[in-house]
Design an enzyme around this catalytic site. Structure first.
Site, short mmCIF file in Angstrom:
data_model
loop_
_atom_site.label_atom_id
_atom_site.label_comp_id
_atom_site.label_asym_id
_atom_site.label_seq_id
_atom_site.Cartn_x
_atom_site.Cartn_y
_atom_site.Cartn_z
N MET A 287 -4.83 -4.93 3.80
CA MET A 287 -3.49 -4.62 3.31
C MET A 287 -3.09 -5.41 2.05
O MET A 287 -1.92 -5.40 1.69
CB MET A 287 -2.45 -4.90 4.41
CG MET A 287 -2.70 -4.16 5.70
SD MET A 287 -2.63 -2.38 5.48
CE MET A 287 -2.70 -1.84 7.19
N ILE B 195 -3.29 -6.19 -2.01
CA ILE B 195 -3.65 -5.47 -3.24
C ILE B 195 -4.67 -6.27 -4.04
O ILE B 195 -4.55 -7.48 -4.22
CB ILE B 195 -2.38 -5.18 -4.07
CG1 ILE B 195 -1.55 -4.11 -3.34
CG2 ILE B 195 -2.71 -4.74 -5.49
CD1 ILE B 195 -0.21 -3.83 -3.95
N LEU B 196 -5.70 -5.55 -4.52
CA LEU B 196 -6.69 -6.13 -5.42
C LEU B 196 -6.58 -5.37 -6.74
O LEU B 196 -6.23 -4.18 -6.74
CB LEU B 196 -8.10 -5.95 -4.86
CG LEU B 196 -8.40 -6.64 -3.53
CD1 LEU B 196 -9.74 -6.17 -2.97
CD2 LEU B 196 -8.39 -8.16 -3.71
N HIS C 229 -7.73 5.70 5.49
CA HIS C 229 -6.27 5.85 5.38
C HIS C 229 -5.79 6.73 6.53
O HIS C 229 -6.39 7.78 6.79
CB HIS C 229 -5.90 6.47 4.03
CG HIS C 229 -4.43 6.59 3.85
ND1 HIS C 229 -3.63 5.51 3.54
CD2 HIS C 229 -3.59 7.65 4.00
CE1 HIS C 229 -2.37 5.90 3.49
NE2 HIS C 229 -2.32 7.20 3.76
N GLU D 16 -6.51 3.50 -8.83
CA GLU D 16 -5.26 4.11 -8.37
C GLU D 16 -5.24 4.16 -6.84
O GLU D 16 -6.20 4.65 -6.22
CB GLU D 16 -5.15 5.53 -8.94
CG GLU D 16 -3.75 6.10 -8.85
CD GLU D 16 -3.70 7.55 -9.35
OE1 GLU D 16 -2.81 8.26 -8.91
OE2 GLU D 16 -4.59 7.94 -10.13
N ASP E 19 -5.19 4.90 -3.14
CA ASP E 19 -5.44 6.07 -2.26
C ASP E 19 -5.80 7.34 -3.03
O ASP E 19 -5.63 8.45 -2.51
CB ASP E 19 -4.23 6.36 -1.35
CG ASP E 19 -3.96 5.24 -0.35
OD1 ASP E 19 -4.90 4.52 0.01
OD2 ASP E 19 -2.80 5.10 0.07
C1 GAR Z 1 -5.42 1.64 10.47
O1 GAR Z 1 -4.65 2.68 10.99
C2 GAR Z 1 -5.77 1.93 9.02
O2 GAR Z 1 -6.03 3.29 8.77
C3 GAR Z 1 -4.52 1.51 8.32
O3 GAR Z 1 -4.12 0.33 8.99
C4 GAR Z 1 -4.60 0.35 10.34
C5 GAR Z 1 -5.42 -0.88 10.60
O4 GAR Z 1 -5.79 -0.99 11.95
N1 GAR Z 1 -4.75 1.31 6.92
C6 GAR Z 1 -3.84 1.58 5.99
O5 GAR Z 1 -2.72 1.97 6.25
C7 GAR Z 1 -4.31 1.37 4.57
N2 GAR Z 1 -3.45 2.07 3.65
P1 GAR Z 1 -7.00 -1.90 12.44
O6 GAR Z 1 -6.79 -3.30 11.85
O7 GAR Z 1 -6.85 -1.90 13.93
O8 GAR Z 1 -8.28 -1.25 11.98
#
Ligand code: GAR
Length: 207
Positions: A91, A93-94, A110, A149, A151
């Protein structure tokens, strides 16, 4: 054998899906060699340790700005000899130096059907809140290459999941993880490690 580095920030259920798939022999041509977390208390780190996978922690606030943080991440990934980098609930940003260093070698999962409910601010439960607020009847998950960019990189795999009457963001998140994310992320990783994905004109071709 390709070296897979997994970037995490939280619970790490997608990391666990990758670990389990590797144990079942479903990640052909690759192995998870390192897990890098953006938080020292990410439970994903425990999952890695329980499975004998090397871990590193890179916390954003230990660096002056996103450029310095991204440089540290690039250096770590180069040291780890990463062939594939997987964002699995990462989560932080890079900047573009990371995807420029590893072009078409970084993938992200995603929790929606891109181009819906994606881009800046759409992460974790916020994605499912937005899907429910819109009243969509179908959502799902997408695995795509990471580009500068958010996603917007070439889509590798997608899987649709039905929204049910009375869903909360939490119940929808759980169903999308179980029915889509935990399946298509290991599949995409395995396809990559077998050199079966190519990118042409911004879209992927899977052989
Ligand atoms: C997952 O649902 C993943 O798709 C989402 O965060 C959750 C992480 O769960 N990622 C995003 O929203 C990225 N934009 P996890 O730590 O149990 O894998």
């Amino acid at each position: 054998m390709k070296n897979i580095c997994v970037l995490v920030s939280g619970g790490g259920t997608n990391l666990q899906a990758l670990i389990d798939a590797e144990k079942r022999g479903e990640i052909q041509g690759g192995r998870i060699t390192c897990v890098i977390a953006s938080k020292a208390d990410a439970y994903a780190l425990e999952r890695a340790k329980n499975n004998g996978i090397r871990t590193r922690v890179l916390v954003r606030k230990d660096y002056a700005d996103v450029t310095a943080y991204s440089k540290a991440m690039c250096d770590a990934l180069i040291e780890e000899k990463a062939d594939l980098i997987v964002y699995a609930g990462f989560m932080t940003i890079l900047d573009e130096q990371v995807c420029n260093t590893f072009p078409n070698r970084m993938i992200n999962v995603h929790p929606a059907l891109i181009p819906s409910f994606c881009g800046k601010g759409f992460y974790g439960l916020h994605v499912h809140e937005a899907a429910l607020a819109k009243g969509v009847k179908v959502s799902g998950a997408t695995v795509h290459f990471v580009t500068a960019e958010c996603d917007a990189g070439p889509i590798i795999l997608q899987k649709a999941v039905e929204v049910q009457q009375g869903d909360t963001p939490e119940t929808l998140q759980k169903r999308i993880m179980e029915q889509a994310e935990w399946k298509i992320l290991p599949q995409a990783v395995s396809l990559f490690c077998q050199d079966r994905i190519s990118v042409e004109n911004g879209t992927t071709i899977i052989r």
